[in-house]
Design a protein around this motif. Structure first.
Motif, PDB file in Angstrom:
ATOM      1  N   UNK A 111       0.830  -1.206   0.000  1.00 15.41           N
ATOM      2  CA  UNK A 111       0.000   0.000   0.000  1.00 15.41           C
ATOM      3  C   UNK A 111       0.865   1.257   0.000  1.00 15.41           C
ATOM      4  N   UNK A 112       2.004   1.209   0.708  1.00 18.33           N
ATOM      5  CA  UNK A 112       2.927   2.347   0.686  1.00 18.33           C
ATOM      6  C   UNK A 112       3.522   2.531  -0.707  1.00 18.33           C
ATOM      7  N   UNK A 113       3.885   1.427  -1.357  1.00 19.55           N
ATOM      8  CA  UNK A 113       4.443   1.511  -2.706  1.00 19.55           C
ATOM      9  C   UNK A 113       3.430   2.070  -3.692  1.00 19.55           C
ATOM     10  N   UNK A 114       2.180   1.655  -3.558  1.00 17.79           N
ATOM     11  CA  UNK A 114       1.131   2.183  -4.437  1.00 17.79           C
ATOM     12  C   UNK A 114       0.965   3.676  -4.228  1.00 17.79           C
ATOM     13  N   UNK A 115       1.022   4.130  -2.980  1.00 15.74           N
ATOM     14  CA  UNK A 115       0.967   5.569  -2.709  1.00 15.74           C
ATOM     15  C   UNK A 115       2.112   6.281  -3.421  1.00 15.74           C
ATOM     16  N   UNK A 116       3.300   5.672  -3.413  1.00 13.47           N
ATOM     17  CA  UNK A 116       4.430   6.256  -4.122  1.00 13.47           C
ATOM     18  C   UNK A 116       4.155   6.411  -5.601  1.00 13.47           C
TER      19      UNK A 116
END
Length: 333
Positions: free
Chosen positions: A146-151
């Motif tokens: 989910x953090x990577x998708x936010x990136x």
């Protein structure tokens, strides 16, 4: 219950504490697996967490074993992944929909007791039910995804971009997988760890090398992503952005880390420098992509250790060993 507790800067102890009870709109989750990441290391080093002691662990999934009196969405026995973000939904940034910048920002495993324990409490709104085919243990990967998708939301990536990623740990590898699936023309990875570079090659990057000088890209890269937090890597990465390109600070740096920019170059070449902070409207999307097989857990998870080995696991992570290291309360019992 048993829990890992960061008691003071540099000190982790295994302790026995009372089992948690849920508030009216909370559930208690029996933790199946809890992943470690750079944030946990920063907390152990005395950064991020507003006060110690704290039970760390913000990447976790498990089974609901108790529900609060006003919970109707979940029942005991539900398998869930947990979004650790706790925003107030009242401040200026929350009202703008920028909850990850909440003026009262908090998170499970950072400001409240986390998943490095046999049980953890979470708001029911933060729980995503797992489909039958998804392993509860593997689902602890959903939060970092989910953090990577936010990136990638921040990057607003175009088709046929040339992408350069610094760091081939868990987060760098996740950014590699997302780059491949968002139409990158090429994805190159820089790391000084040979084992991690080999994993990047296994996942299908273009080049996996120790220096960008080893890659023929005279115009630079359209997207350059730092997933290390290391100031030397960051300094080098800033110089690799091509004209009109974007640099993303994704890795978590020490508070004292510094890098130098060239203002004229940023102006003259229309370079964008931006950052990405945690999870924002991306957890449910991460759960869906994970269920669809965007990541291979057997590649991403290198170590599955008992909860009692939390201190050892953090030392391995700090030494750059493995990829995603998990602790699992059910192991070694």
């Amino acid at each position: 219950m048993k829990a890992a507790l960061i008691t003071e800067q540099g000190t982790i102890e295994m302790v026995t504490v009372e089992d948690p009870t849920p508030g009216p709109r909370e559930v208690v989750v029996a933790v199946a697996a809890c992943g470690l990441c750079g944030t946990d290391l920063h907390i152990q080093q005395g950064e991020f967490a507003p006060e110690l002691p704290i039970v760390p662990g913000h990447e976790f999934a498990g089974e609901v074993v108790a529900v609060g009196r006003d919970v109707t969405e979940l029942a005991v026995g539900a398998r869930v992944a947990v979004d650790p973000s706790l925003s107030c939904n009242e401040c200026y940034y929350c009202r703008l929909g920028r909850n990850n910048l909440c003026e009262r920002w908090a998170a499970i495993g950072v400001t409240t007791a986390g998943g490095a324990a046999e049980y953890a409490v979470a708001p029911v709104a933060n729980c995503v039910v797992l489909p039958d085919h998804v392993s509860t243990h593997d689902a602890a990967l959903i939060e970092p995804l989910a953090c990577a998708i936010r990136g990638y939301d921040v990057l607003r990536s175009n088709l046929a971009n040339h992408v350069l990623i610094y760091g081939s740990g868990t987060m760098g590898l996740m950014m590699l997988e997302l780059a491949k699936r968002t139409g990158a023309a090429s994805v190159d990875v820089i790391d000084i760890n040979p084992a991690r570079l080999e994993t990047a090659r296994t996942l299908g990057c273009g080049n996996a090398v120790t220096s960008a000088d080893q890659i023929d890209m005279p115009r630079g890269w359209d997207l350059v992503i730092d997933a290390t937090g290391n100031e030397n890597a960051i300094q080098d990465a800033l110089g690799r952005v091509g004209k009109g390109g974007t640099y993303l600070q994704f890795g978590v740096s020490d508070y004292a880390a510094r890098a130098t920019i060239e203002p004229y170059r940023i102006y003259n070449q229309e370079i964008t420098i931006t950052g990405s902070m945690a999870v924002l409207h991306s957890f449910e999307r991460a759960a869906e992509l994970f269920a669809a097989g965007v990541l291979d857990p057997e590649i991403f998870i290198s170590d599955r250790l008992p909860l009692a080995s939390y201190s050892e696991a953090l030392k391995r992570f700090q030494a750059g060993e493995g990829r995603k290291i998990q602790v699992q309360p059910g192991l070694g019992v």
